[in-house]
Design an enzyme around this catalytic site. Structure first.
Site, PDB file in Angstrom:
ATOM      1  N   VAL A 111      22.073  25.838  29.484  1.00 29.17           N
ATOM      2  CA  VAL A 111      21.438  24.526  29.326  1.00 29.17           C
ATOM      3  C   VAL A 111      22.486  23.411  29.257  1.00 29.17           C
ATOM      4  O   VAL A 111      22.376  22.395  29.947  1.00 29.17           O
ATOM      5  CB  VAL A 111      20.549  24.508  28.064  1.00 29.17           C
ATOM      6  CG1 VAL A 111      20.079  23.102  27.735  1.00 29.17           C
ATOM      7  CG2 VAL A 111      19.335  25.399  28.290  1.00 29.17           C
TER       8      VAL A 111
ATOM      9  N   PHE B 151      13.042  22.245  29.483  1.00 27.52           N
ATOM     10  CA  PHE B 151      12.059  23.116  30.139  1.00 27.52           C
ATOM     11  C   PHE B 151      12.575  23.728  31.437  1.00 27.52           C
ATOM     12  O   PHE B 151      11.798  24.282  32.215  1.00 27.52           O
ATOM     13  CB  PHE B 151      10.765  22.321  30.419  1.00 27.52           C
ATOM     14  CG  PHE B 151      10.106  21.811  29.161  1.00 27.52           C
ATOM     15  CD1 PHE B 151       9.308  22.642  28.381  1.00 27.52           C
ATOM     16  CD2 PHE B 151      10.318  20.512  28.727  1.00 27.52           C
ATOM     17  CE1 PHE B 151       8.717  22.174  27.206  1.00 27.52           C
ATOM     18  CE2 PHE B 151       9.730  20.033  27.558  1.00 27.52           C
ATOM     19  CZ  PHE B 151       8.923  20.866  26.792  1.00 27.52           C
TER      20      PHE B 151
ATOM     21  N   GLU C 212      15.978  29.136  34.716  1.00 31.21           N
ATOM     22  CA  GLU C 212      17.204  29.616  35.348  1.00 31.21           C
ATOM     23  C   GLU C 212      16.916  29.956  36.809  1.00 31.21           C
ATOM     24  O   GLU C 212      15.796  30.328  37.164  1.00 31.21           O
ATOM     25  CB  GLU C 212      17.744  30.829  34.582  1.00 31.21           C
ATOM     26  CG  GLU C 212      18.302  30.403  33.235  1.00 31.21           C
ATOM     27  CD  GLU C 212      18.874  31.558  32.429  1.00 31.21           C
ATOM     28  OE1 GLU C 212      19.307  32.564  33.008  1.00 31.21           O
ATOM     29  OE2 GLU C 212      18.887  31.432  31.189  1.00 31.21           O
TER      30      GLU C 212
ATOM     31  N   GLY D 112       3.981  42.430  37.106  1.00 34.07           N
ATOM     32  CA  GLY D 112       5.283  43.008  37.425  1.00 34.07           C
ATOM     33  C   GLY D 112       5.794  43.903  36.324  1.00 34.07           C
ATOM     34  O   GLY D 112       5.028  44.404  35.488  1.00 34.07           O
TER      35      GLY D 112
ATOM     36  N   GLY E 125      11.494  38.935  31.303  1.00 31.04           N
ATOM     37  CA  GLY E 125      12.754  39.040  30.568  1.00 31.04           C
ATOM     38  C   GLY E 125      13.322  37.660  30.345  1.00 31.04           C
ATOM     39  O   GLY E 125      12.593  36.668  30.335  1.00 31.04           O
TER      40      GLY E 125
ATOM     41  N   CYS F 137      14.500  33.450  26.919  1.00 36.91           N
ATOM     42  CA  CYS F 137      13.548  32.530  26.274  1.00 36.91           C
ATOM     43  C   CYS F 137      12.199  33.158  25.922  1.00 36.91           C
ATOM     44  O   CYS F 137      11.830  33.173  24.746  1.00 36.91           O
ATOM     45  CB  CYS F 137      13.343  31.314  27.174  1.00 36.91           C
ATOM     46  SG  CYS F 137      14.846  30.340  27.311  1.00 36.91           S
TER      47      CYS F 137
ATOM     48  N   ARG G 272      19.981  38.885  30.122  1.00 32.35           N
ATOM     49  CA  ARG G 272      19.387  38.923  28.782  1.00 32.35           C
ATOM     50  C   ARG G 272      17.925  39.393  28.872  1.00 32.35           C
ATOM     51  O   ARG G 272      17.126  38.825  29.606  1.00 32.35           O
ATOM     52  CB  ARG G 272      19.494  37.537  28.116  1.00 32.35           C
ATOM     53  CG  ARG G 272      20.936  37.192  27.756  1.00 32.35           C
ATOM     54  CD  ARG G 272      21.081  35.827  27.107  1.00 32.35           C
ATOM     55  NE  ARG G 272      21.035  34.737  28.034  1.00 32.35           N
ATOM     56  CZ  ARG G 272      21.240  33.445  27.714  1.00 32.35           C
ATOM     57  NH1 ARG G 272      21.522  33.123  26.472  1.00 32.35           N
ATOM     58  NH2 ARG G 272      21.179  32.503  28.623  1.00 32.35           N
TER      59      ARG G 272
END
Ligand SMILES: NC(=O)c1ccc[n+]([C@@H]2O[C@H](COP(=O)([O-])OP(=O)(O)OC[C@H]3O[C@@H](n4cnc5c(N)ncnc54)[C@H](O)[C@@H]3O)[C@@H](O)[C@H]2O)c1
Ligand SMILES: O=c1ccn([C@@H]2O[C@H](COP(=O)(O)OP(=O)(O)O[C@H]3O[C@H](CO)[C@@H](O)[C@H](O)[C@H]3O)[C@@H](O)[C@H]2O)c(=O)[nH]1
Length: 446
Positions: A11, A155, A158, A259, A263, A266, A334
């Site tokens: 961020v 908001f 990625e 799916g 992940g 967040c 992550r």
């Protein structure tokens, strides 16, 4: 304006680079000296499309610089952004230690009126805690320096972060200070020229808005995963159902892709943090608990399908995995579903050959050395190399090059012909026609 970003992660770096691009003078601060040294050398520590060019250009034009010294950066700052991590504690609550440490540090250096902005995702009430921490340090210094603290949650997604930041759906500004709102409006004006998209509200409203947005999106995904699992039981294709419900404008097509589970840094943490806020007030957030539970179970589904396909016998099997990052367009691992899958496959005795266009290096760091030394996990350098002599191919992350593979080549390379499509990217009939067995998420059996 002179803007300082504290925390130069996903961020902070994107925010800093985008503010610099709009003509501001930006300093990005991080307490990780290795990260700052890399950035000074022109090495971008994360993969995010468009970010490297943006950073390089703004550094060259002397609008963007990097330091470990917050006190120095604060000398000229009009606005300070906190963009440090707020990871989950073992009980699910958000760990505020980095935010509060920065707040105290700000208080130790503050010299003149500054707007302090919290961009990290934080529990309701944090803005007040940040204000109190800064004031405590000012009191200890026996100085009276005016400042405001604003909540301005982020908001961006990625993989498309630069674009999201440059063209936001909305900018939420939580503040009751007219002076701070004026500064924030001026800073964001270039991002909202075409139509007004700044929403002003109280600090607490802004903090809750961020959690609610992520919880809503996570709920949509877990709901759709639940429907997908029901579809499989009654021989229905969830992809048809997705089209059928998405075309209802009240539902919409966004975030209803079934799916292998969500992940990232967040959704999992923010759903749990919100549940924890409920628990702290003796409220059982049962819906959120189910969203989280469905996701944890969903991350196991690919392994269960593979295990069933090979009748529990995985010891002599090699499984090719396409996609390690938690989503396309990033190298971030992550809470990535690939990790659950690979760990379960290795625990069951299988060998894994994995490929990701950008997350290979991060994956080598993420998986323990003894796992890599065992020789049963190979992270390979090319998409089709992963498939050589494999017994099954599993699509976990839908990077574009995986979406339309050459099934003939795959058939030739693999020794057993099974495809597990964790993101429903393939036409089951096309895969079956190419000589493979096919299993997706919520797809029909034949
Ligand atoms: N990653 C996302 O897509 C995203 C999007 C919106 C909001 N958020 C929220 O933004 C926050 C930051 O997330 P991130 O993914 O960028 O985290 P990150 O882990 O990538 O980056 C955080 C950075 O802060 C630095 N840091 C920690 N303590 C510091 C200190 N005292 N002084 C200076 N630097 C310090 C760390 O070294 C690290 O580089 C979190 O609250 C997250 O929930 C993240
Ligand atoms: O229909 C969908 C959409 C997404 N996902 C998964 O959901 C996860 C998160 O995806 P996405 O939301 O695109 O990426 P993030 O970067 O985690 O962004 C989310 O989290 C950020 C951090 O708070 C917010 O700023 C963003 O608005 C919010 O979308 C990924 O594993 C996706 O594979 C699905 O399974 N089905």
């Amino acid at each position: 304006m002179n803007v300082t970003l504290i925390g130069t992660g996903y961020v902070g770096l994107v925010t800093g680079a985008c503010f610099a691009e709009m003509g501001n003078t930006v300093t990005c601060v991080d307490n990780d000296p290795a990260k700052i040294e890399q950035l000074r050398q022109g090495v971008i520590p994360i993969y995010e499309p468009g970010l490297a060019d943006l950073v390089t250009r703004n550094v060259q034009q002397e609008r963007l610089q990097f330091t470990t010294l917050l006190g120095d950066a604060m000398q000229s700052a009009d606005i300070l952004f906190l963009a440090v991590g707020t990871p989950a504690r073992p009980d699910g609550s958000a760990d505020m230690q980095f935010v509060l440490a920065v707040a105290h540090e700000i208080g130790r250096h503050l010299q003149r009126y500054t707007v302090v902005v919290d961009k990290s995702t934080v529990p309701v009430g944090t803005t007040e805690q940040v204000r109190a921490a800064i004031q405590e340090e000012l009191d200890a210094r026996q100085v009276d320096v005016p400042f405001d603290v604003v909540s301005n949650p982020e908001f961006l997604k990625e993989g498309v972060a630069v674009n999201d930041f440059m063209s936001p759906d909305r900018i939420v500004i939580g503040s009751t200070s007219a002076r701070a709102k004026e500064v924030m409006a001026a800073l964001y004006a270039p991002f909202v020229r075409n139509h007004p998209r700044i929403l002003y509200m109280s600090e607490r409203d802004a903090e809750m808005t961020k959690y609610a947005a992520n919880a809503m999106l996570a709920t949509k995904i877990s709901f759709m995963n639940e429907i997908a699992n029901l579809c499989e039981l009654v021989d229905v294709d969830v992809e048809q159902v997705r089209l059928g419900i998405g075309s209802d404008a009240r539902i919409g097509f966004h975030f209803i892709y079934a799916g292998a589970g969500y992940g990232g840094s967040c959704f999992p943490k923010d759903v749990r943090a919100l549940m924890h806020i409920g628990a702290a007030h003796d409220y059982e957030a049962g819906l959120l608990r189910s969203v989280d539970a469905r996701n944890n179970a969903q991350k196991k589904i690919l392994f269960e399908k593979i295990h069933r396909h090979f009748q529990g016998e995985l010891q002599s099997r090699t499984i090719a995995v396409w996609g390690l990052a938690f989503k396309p367009g990033t190298d971030d691992l992550r809470e990535a579903p690939s990790r659950d899958l690979i760990e379960a496959l290795l625990a069951a005795g299988a060998c894994v050959k994995a490929f990701d266009p950008e997350a290979g290096a991060a994956a080598r760091r993420a998986f323990a050395q003894d796992v890599q030394d065992s020789g049963r996990l190979q992270i390979v350098e090319a998409q089709y190399e992963a498939a050589i002599d494999a017994d099954a191919l599993v699509l976990v992350t839908e990077w574009k090059p995986f979406r339309h593979p050459d099934f003939k080549t795959l058939h030739r390379l693999m020794r057993h012909h099974a495809i597990f499509d964790g993101r429903n990217q393939y036409m089951p009939s096309a895969v079956r026609d190419a000589g493979f067995t096919y299993a997706g998420i919520g797809r029909t059996a034949s």
